[in-house]
Design a protein around this motif. Structure first.
Motif, short mmCIF file in Angstrom:
data_model
loop_
_atom_site.label_atom_id
_atom_site.label_comp_id
_atom_site.label_asym_id
_atom_site.label_seq_id
_atom_site.Cartn_x
_atom_site.Cartn_y
_atom_site.Cartn_z
N ALA A 89 0.83 -1.20 0.00
CA ALA A 89 0.00 0.00 0.00
C ALA A 89 0.86 1.26 0.00
CB ALA A 89 -0.94 -0.01 1.21
N GLU A 90 1.93 1.27 0.78
CA GLU A 90 2.84 2.43 0.80
C GLU A 90 3.49 2.63 -0.56
OE1 GLU A 90 5.60 2.76 4.05
OE2 GLU A 90 4.24 1.69 5.41
N HIS A 91 3.88 1.52 -1.20
CA HIS A 91 4.48 1.64 -2.53
C HIS A 91 3.47 2.21 -3.52
CE1 HIS A 91 6.81 0.75 -6.08
NE2 HIS A 91 5.83 0.02 -6.56
N GLY A 92 2.24 1.75 -3.42
CA GLY A 92 1.21 2.25 -4.32
C GLY A 92 0.96 3.73 -4.14
N VAL A 93 0.87 4.18 -2.91
CA VAL A 93 0.66 5.61 -2.64
C VAL A 93 1.82 6.43 -3.18
CG1 VAL A 93 0.55 7.33 -0.79
CG2 VAL A 93 -0.88 5.27 -0.67
N ARG A 94 3.06 5.98 -2.95
CA ARG A 94 4.21 6.71 -3.48
C ARG A 94 4.18 6.77 -5.01
NH1 ARG A 94 6.98 3.84 0.52
NH2 ARG A 94 7.69 2.33 -1.05
N SER A 95 3.85 5.66 -5.63
CA SER A 95 3.80 5.62 -7.09
C SER A 95 2.75 6.58 -7.64
CB SER A 95 3.51 4.19 -7.57
OG SER A 95 4.53 3.31 -7.16
N LEU A 96 1.61 6.66 -6.98
CA LEU A 96 0.55 7.56 -7.43
C LEU A 96 0.90 9.02 -7.14
CD1 LEU A 96 -2.51 5.43 -6.30
CD2 LEU A 96 -1.83 5.92 -8.66
N ARG A 97 1.69 9.25 -6.14
CA ARG A 97 2.10 10.63 -5.85
C ARG A 97 3.25 11.09 -6.73
NH1 ARG A 97 3.38 12.86 -0.37
NH2 ARG A 97 2.62 14.72 -1.43
N GLU A 98 4.02 10.14 -7.23
CA GLU A 98 5.25 10.52 -7.95
C GLU A 98 5.23 10.04 -9.41
OE1 GLU A 98 8.33 8.88 -5.51
OE2 GLU A 98 7.73 10.03 -3.73
N HIS A 128 -8.98 8.18 -12.73
CA HIS A 128 -8.99 9.15 -11.63
C HIS A 128 -9.94 8.73 -10.51
CE1 HIS A 128 -6.61 11.56 -14.34
NE2 HIS A 128 -6.46 12.48 -13.40
N ALA A 129 -11.03 8.05 -10.87
CA ALA A 129 -11.92 7.53 -9.83
C ALA A 129 -11.17 6.53 -8.95
CB ALA A 129 -13.13 6.86 -10.47
N PHE A 130 -10.35 5.68 -9.56
CA PHE A 130 -9.62 4.70 -8.76
C PHE A 130 -8.47 5.32 -7.98
CE2 PHE A 130 -11.81 1.63 -11.54
CZ PHE A 130 -12.39 0.88 -10.54
N VAL A 131 -7.88 6.37 -8.50
CA VAL A 131 -6.88 7.09 -7.70
C VAL A 131 -7.54 7.66 -6.45
CG1 VAL A 131 -5.29 9.04 -7.63
CG2 VAL A 131 -5.38 7.59 -9.66
N LEU A 132 -8.71 8.27 -6.60
CA LEU A 132 -9.43 8.81 -5.45
C LEU A 132 -9.82 7.70 -4.49
CD1 LEU A 132 -10.76 11.21 -3.99
CD2 LEU A 132 -12.78 10.85 -5.46
N LEU A 133 -10.25 6.55 -5.01
CA LEU A 133 -10.60 5.42 -4.15
C LEU A 133 -9.39 4.93 -3.38
CD1 LEU A 133 -12.64 3.19 -3.28
CD2 LEU A 133 -11.82 1.86 -5.24
N ALA A 134 -8.27 4.75 -4.07
CA ALA A 134 -7.06 4.27 -3.40
C ALA A 134 -6.60 5.25 -2.34
CB ALA A 134 -5.95 4.05 -4.42
N ALA A 135 -6.65 6.54 -2.66
CA ALA A 135 -6.24 7.56 -1.69
C ALA A 135 -7.14 7.54 -0.47
CB ALA A 135 -6.26 8.93 -2.36
N SER A 136 -8.44 7.39 -0.69
CA SER A 136 -9.39 7.40 0.42
C SER A 136 -9.22 6.18 1.32
CB SER A 136 -10.81 7.44 -0.13
OG SER A 136 -11.02 8.58 -0.93
N THR A 137 -9.15 5.00 0.70
CA THR A 137 -8.97 3.78 1.48
C THR A 137 -7.64 3.80 2.24
OG1 THR A 137 -10.23 2.57 -0.19
CG2 THR A 137 -8.93 1.27 1.35
N ALA A 147 -0.85 9.09 2.45
CA ALA A 147 -2.14 8.90 1.78
C ALA A 147 -3.02 10.13 1.90
CB ALA A 147 -2.86 7.68 2.36
N ALA A 148 -2.96 10.83 3.02
CA ALA A 148 -3.79 12.02 3.18
C ALA A 148 -3.41 13.09 2.16
CB ALA A 148 -3.65 12.57 4.60
N GLU A 149 -2.11 13.20 1.87
CA GLU A 149 -1.67 14.16 0.86
C GLU A 149 -2.17 13.74 -0.53
OE1 GLU A 149 1.02 14.45 4.37
OE2 GLU A 149 0.17 12.81 3.19
N LEU A 150 -2.11 12.44 -0.81
CA LEU A 150 -2.64 11.95 -2.08
C LEU A 150 -4.14 12.21 -2.17
CD1 LEU A 150 -2.29 10.34 -4.74
CD2 LEU A 150 -2.67 8.25 -3.39
N LEU A 151 -4.85 12.02 -1.08
CA LEU A 151 -6.29 12.25 -1.08
C LEU A 151 -6.61 13.72 -1.34
CD1 LEU A 151 -9.20 11.45 -0.68
CD2 LEU A 151 -8.83 11.52 1.80
#
Length: 411
Positions: free
Chosen positions: A76-85, A115-124, A133-137
């Motif tokens: 999950a941390e890797h996913g959040v970093r990948s979506l942020r970067e 983008h819907a799934f980025v928002l979902l991943a960030a929220s979850t 994750a809060a910054e991604l959200l």
């Protein structure tokens, strides 16, 4: 939900399968996100790293980490970093649809589905306490509301070019359905009730207005001003994201989502539960064993004749999840029996010994690649397993049998 000893989805099995799916998804890890896997769990470089797969894998990993911790937390941390970067467009904002394994952009369009799934991943991930994750959200929320959300229409746009200067002359029910899911998760993560109201607005148009007007067969394709396109992609009926005709699996998914909307809004409308039941019953009657063999036909024409007869694991698992949710909401024994029947079907045709669930079979249960090749996604299967196990998912509140939400009144 209590089942007998003959339950095909007992708690120990659902836990084992959930862990197995997360482990399978871990094979897709790349430097810049999560890749599309083939049938043997090998990443497919030709598919690149796609935002929707990365976001879905992040979402599932965060859900699993929230309940069990372990290696899922690192995924999950890797996913959040990948979506942020890696997958984020630092110049124009939003998320690329696809980057290569070396991180260079391949598909720079900005699609509402992704983008819907980025928002979902960030929220979850925010609800699960994943770092950053809060910054991604915050970023995903601003992008979706600023670029995709049409407040006047109460619906989301479909896609844009890289700079958001040119939009597509098309609107889709699929991307808006996943916006509903993401909006509910964002509401759960932030406590902001406006997200649930936005989800309700989408449901009002697509289900209360459009699906009901078409016998609870939801038109999926629209012009930019939201006129139905009933013949869209008639010449490309097996398009994986925009198939011709109507898609019973989406009706099953919507049936469950309407219950989550009902639970989330302050004053739920009386039409939500009946519409959920109509979507469910229409989809089952029209699609299950429509051609004489067990399983859900993937797509139907407007006379309910099968178009794509292949069976998809995501449709069967969404049927299971919808049956669980409707049983929880209504107490109807028929829903519990349907869940039992369909879990037996899932286990017979889609779950293999390696726990890397087949994505598609032909009508006879043999592996097929008409629509999907490989096994890129564990999101639908994991969701259904969570419902079978009674595991809470942020944003997926479901009512107890026959009850209105606490502190809320039906209107």
């Amino acid at each position: 939900m209590d089942y007998s000893a003959e339950d095909p989805a007992p708690p120990e099995w659902t836990r084992e399968q959930g862990s197995g799916l997360v482990a399978w998804a871990g094979h897709s890890r790349q430097a810049h996100g999560f890749a599309w896997l083939d049938d043997d769990g090998r990443p497919r470089p030709e598919q690149g790293v796609q935002s929707w797969i990365t976001a879905r894998t992040t979402h599932v990993s965060a859900l699993h980490a929230r309940e069990h911790g372990g290696a899922a937390a690192d995924l999950a941390e890797h996913g959040v970093r990948s979506l942020r970067e890696s997958l984020r467009d630092a110049e124009h904002g939003g998320w690329f649809s696809t980057v290569s394994f070396d991180g260079s952009p391949i598909d720079t369009d900005k699609a509402g589905y992704q983008h819907a799934f980025v928002l979902l991943a960030a929220s979850t991930s925010t609800s699960a306490g994943v770092p950053e994750a809060a910054e991604l959200l915050a970023d995903a929320s601003a992008t979706v509301l600023d670029r995709f959300w049409d407040a006047e229409a109460g619906r989301a746009a479909e896609s844009f070019d890289r700079s958001f200067s040119r939009g597509e002359d098309y609107r889709g029910a699929n991307s808006n359905m996943h916006m509903v899911e993401a909006f509910l998760a964002a509401g759960a993560a932030t406590g902001d009730p406006a997200w649930a109201q936005r989800a309700l607005a989408i449901a009002e148009f697509l289900i209360r207005d459009q699906a009901a007007a078409h016998g609870y067969r939801l038109p999926e394709h629209y012009t930019a001003d939201w006129r139905v396109l009933p013949d869209y992609n008639r010449d490309r009926p097996a398009d994986p994201f925009r198939p011709y005709g109507w898609t019973p699996g989406h009706s099953l998914e919507w049936a469950r989502l309407l219950l989550h909307v009902e639970a989330a809004v302050e004053r739920p409308a009386a039409w939500l539960l009946p519409a959920a039941e109509e979507l469910f019953s229409t989809a089952v009657e029209a699609s299950w064993a429509r051609d004489g063999a067990d399983g859900f036909c993937y797509t139907l024409d407007w006379d309910d004749r099968p178009v794509i007869r292949e069976r998809m694991h995501w449709v069967a698992t969404e049927a299971c999840a919808a049956a669980h949710a409707l049983h929880a909401r209504t107490g109807g024994a028929g829903y519990a029996e349907s869940a039992r029947k369909w879990w037996a079907h899932v286990r017979a045709y889609f779950v293999d010994a390696a726990q890397n669930w087949r994505h598609e079979t032909d009508p006879h249960g043999r592996p097929s690649t008409t629509v999907w090749s490989g096994r890129p996604d564990v999101y639908h299967a994991y969701t259904a397993l969570s419902f079978a196990a009674g595991t809470p998912i942020p944003g997926y509140a479901v009512l107890g049998a026959g009850a209105a939400p606490e502190g809320k009144a039906s209107t």
